[in-house]
Design an enzyme around this catalytic site. Structure first.
Site, PDB file in Angstrom:
ATOM      1  N   GLY A   8       0.840  -1.203   0.000  1.00  0.00           N
ATOM      2  CA  GLY A   8       0.000   0.000   0.000  1.00  0.00           C
ATOM      3  C   GLY A   8       0.869   1.244   0.000  1.00  0.00           C
ATOM      4  O   GLY A   8       0.494   2.295   0.526  1.00  0.00           O
ATOM      5  N   TYR A 143     -16.263  -2.855   5.203  1.00  0.00           N
ATOM      6  CA  TYR A 143     -14.927  -2.410   5.626  1.00  0.00           C
ATOM      7  C   TYR A 143     -14.746  -2.671   7.126  1.00  0.00           C
ATOM      8  O   TYR A 143     -13.740  -3.245   7.555  1.00  0.00           O
ATOM      9  CB  TYR A 143     -14.786  -0.923   5.302  1.00  0.00           C
ATOM     10  CG  TYR A 143     -13.510  -0.274   5.758  1.00  0.00           C
ATOM     11  CD1 TYR A 143     -12.282  -0.671   5.244  1.00  0.00           C
ATOM     12  CD2 TYR A 143     -13.531   0.782   6.669  1.00  0.00           C
ATOM     13  CE1 TYR A 143     -11.110  -0.040   5.642  1.00  0.00           C
ATOM     14  CE2 TYR A 143     -12.363   1.415   7.061  1.00  0.00           C
ATOM     15  CZ  TYR A 143     -11.162   1.000   6.550  1.00  0.00           C
ATOM     16  OH  TYR A 143     -10.003   1.624   6.938  1.00  0.00           O
ATOM     17  N   LYS A 147     -12.288  -5.170   9.257  1.00  0.00           N
ATOM     18  CA  LYS A 147     -11.375  -4.674  10.294  1.00  0.00           C
ATOM     19  C   LYS A 147     -11.525  -5.493  11.573  1.00  0.00           C
ATOM     20  O   LYS A 147     -10.530  -5.836  12.211  1.00  0.00           O
ATOM     21  CB  LYS A 147     -11.597  -3.178  10.555  1.00  0.00           C
ATOM     22  CG  LYS A 147     -11.100  -2.286   9.429  1.00  0.00           C
ATOM     23  CD  LYS A 147      -9.612  -2.484   9.150  1.00  0.00           C
ATOM     24  CE  LYS A 147      -9.088  -1.663   7.995  1.00  0.00           C
ATOM     25  NZ  LYS A 147      -7.733  -2.039   7.556  1.00  0.00           N
TER      26      LYS A 147
END
Ligand code: SER
Length: 313
Positions: A8, A143, A147
């Site tokens: 990333g 999302y 997580k």
């Protein structure tokens, strides 16, 4: 020796964490890994850069072997708003990608690993004021689901295999170098871009929407300090609550206007409002403060001054 792999690398956090790691450990010891975006020439010149997809375990394995990696920052992630548009992609990247990296970390006896969690791990049934470290985790976005699952997976790899994995529940992060990619807290960045470039901003959440936020310099330093902390200090192996300041969208707009007096802000909530409403307004991060001495530095005035100054350049 530190040989660090950062996935990333071209994202909002990666693009600012990598220069800091290169300054500390030497530019050739930090391998930046991107996926689909081409880096700028300046970034390419700043140290080793590779392309790989965390969903392809063999591509990552090849890099670990090529560079003799002993530390991993696995920053890749599909954020909240994009995740709602493509839940399968969010699961694949955020969970299958993470699991590949965790398995490789165990196989190659990686000394330390970092993975980012988020305030998105919380949900509407969480106490939304001063949210405690240990509390209800019932997120309503894919999302957030990734997580929570990811946090538990990290803790499992610590308990089962002794992997030294560390994580933070980042609040919304405000920065000027790289735009965030498809999150719900992006309005707190976009407002500065539009204020400087156009003099106005149409905000996608309501005026009263209040979320925990942090300036990038604080976020990078928190990551650095967590990773540098002695192993015995780390008492949380899911992810630490991390906070700096909270403000409403209206307070943000008013603050921007004190530095750019002609600035006008309108508010037109879209589908991201529902996501914002499900997240905490403020976070209790006392465990991070106790365990490894976390302290934030940037308040809203300092953030606005830095953002406007740098974007004007
Ligand atoms: N900033 C992220 C988002 O808005 C939350 O971690 O998706």
């Amino acid at each position: 020796m530190n040989k660090i792999l950062v996935t990333g690398a071209l994202g909002q956090i990666g693009s600012e964490l990598i220069p800091k790691l290169r300054e500390k450990f030497g530019k050739d010891n930090v391998i930046a890994v991107g996926h689909h975006k081409e880096p700028t020439e300046e970034f390419k010149k700043s140290g080793p850069f590779e392309m790989a997809d965390c969903r392809n375990k063999e591509e990552i394995r090849a890099l670990i072997e090529k560079y003799n990696i002993d530390t991993i920052y696995h920053l890749v992630g599909v954020l909240s708003a994009v995740g709602e548009k493509n839940p399968n992609l969010a699961w694949d990247v955020n969970i299958n990608g993470l699991k590949n990296i965790l398995d490789l970390a165990v196989e190659y006896k990686i000394e330390k690993m970092f993975w980012p969690s988020s305030i998105a791990a919380f949900g509407p049934t969480t106490p939304l004021e001063n949210t405690p470290q240990k509390t209800v985790l019932e997120p309503t976005t894919i999302y957030g689901v990734t997580k929570v699952a990811g946090e538990l997976l990290c803790q499992y790899y610590f308990v089962k295999y002794g992997l030294d994995i560390r994580s933070l529940r980042y609040p919304g992060i405000i920065s000027w170098k790289t735009l965030p990619g498809g999150g719900t807290t992006d309005y707190a960045v976009a407002i500065y871009y539009d204020a400087v470039q156009k003099g106005s901003y149409d905000c996608f959440v309501k005026e009263e929407t209040t979320l925990p936020m942090m300036y990038m310099d604080d976020a990078v330093r928190a990551t650095w300090e967590l990773m540098e902390a002695k192993k015995e200090k780390i008492t949380i192996r899911t992810a630490y609550n991390l906070a700096a300041i909270s403000f409403s969208a209206k307070e943000l707009a008013e603050n921007v206007a004190t530095y750019l007096p002609d600035f006008k802000c309108t508010f037109t909530p879209d589908e991201r409002q529902k996501i914002a409403d499900s997240w905490p307004r403020s976070i209790d991060d006392s465990q991070a403060r106790i365990d490894w001495g976390w302290q934030h530095e940037f308040d809203l005035d300092k953030i606005s001054i830095e953002m406007i100054k740098n974007l004007k350049k």
